[in-house]
Design an enzyme around this catalytic site. Sequence first.
Site, PDB file in Angstrom:
ATOM      1  CG  ASP A  64      -0.335   0.138   2.542  1.00 35.15           C
ATOM      2  OD1 ASP A  64       0.882  -0.147   2.666  1.00 35.15           O
ATOM      3  OD2 ASP A  64      -1.043   0.523   3.487  1.00 35.15           O
ATOM      4  CE1 TYR A  66       7.655   4.280   0.780  1.00 32.86           C
ATOM      5  CE2 TYR A  66       7.308   5.725  -1.098  1.00 32.86           C
ATOM      6  CZ  TYR A  66       8.033   4.730  -0.471  1.00 32.86           C
ATOM      7  OH  TYR A  66       9.136   4.199  -1.088  1.00 32.86           O
ATOM      8  CG  HIS A 186       9.269  -5.320   1.360  1.00 35.77           C
ATOM      9  ND1 HIS A 186       9.841  -4.129   1.753  1.00 35.77           N
ATOM     10  CD2 HIS A 186       8.124  -4.993   0.721  1.00 35.77           C
ATOM     11  CE1 HIS A 186       9.076  -3.126   1.376  1.00 35.77           C
ATOM     12  NE2 HIS A 186       8.027  -3.620   0.744  1.00 35.77           N
TER      13      HIS A 186
END
Length: 224
Positions: A64, A66, A186
């Site tokens: 999603d 920042y 990530h």
Amino acid sequence: MAAISNDWLDALKGEFSKPYYKKLYDKVCDEYSRYQVFPPKEELFTAFHLTPLKDVKVVILRQDPYHNVGQAHGLCFSVRPDVEIPPSLVNIYKELQDDLGLYIPNNGYLEKWAKQGVLLLNTVLTVRAHQANSHRQIGWEEFTNAAIEVLNRQDRPIVFLLWGAPAGKKKELLNNPNHLILEAPHPSPLSAYRGFFGCKHFSKTNAFLESKGLTPIDWQIENV
């Protein structure tokens, strides 16, 4: 909410008439009216605007936007040139330097990538200020899954860069042998050392594109 006006509109128009999208639309409008929500409404669909479906060569997914003031502008991992580079993007730049020998720029504005066919897509397109994942499960996942499925059906080669567990779950939507799927942890400071550093996804992406007769991505973001 800003409308999609390029070839993505025809590809996704069926979604806009579905019951979930009506609920999503109403929820997002209510959130913008009552809270500080990012990105600004007019930048909600920037990823689709800057990277038409016909031009997509590479897809990078993020969970999603920042959630701090002034950061999100509709492209995942990207910030405007005058905004401090977020830690995950710092690590992306470090991997680019190690992989391709690029210099680390003084800004985090990734529009150059988007205009070359890199779809920088958040799987949830909005977030309440200072509340990460606050808009998960309100309907955005269904919408962006539809976009990923459209991409999966394309008969030309596309590279999907799936970084982290949430992005990795989208692999189940991808079954087209034309495409290349690359997975890694990530790039956040918490997980980059678990395998994002050294993944060489950028050189692998360009090698794949060139093997298919396509122009590679110029990943160098210039200083401003």
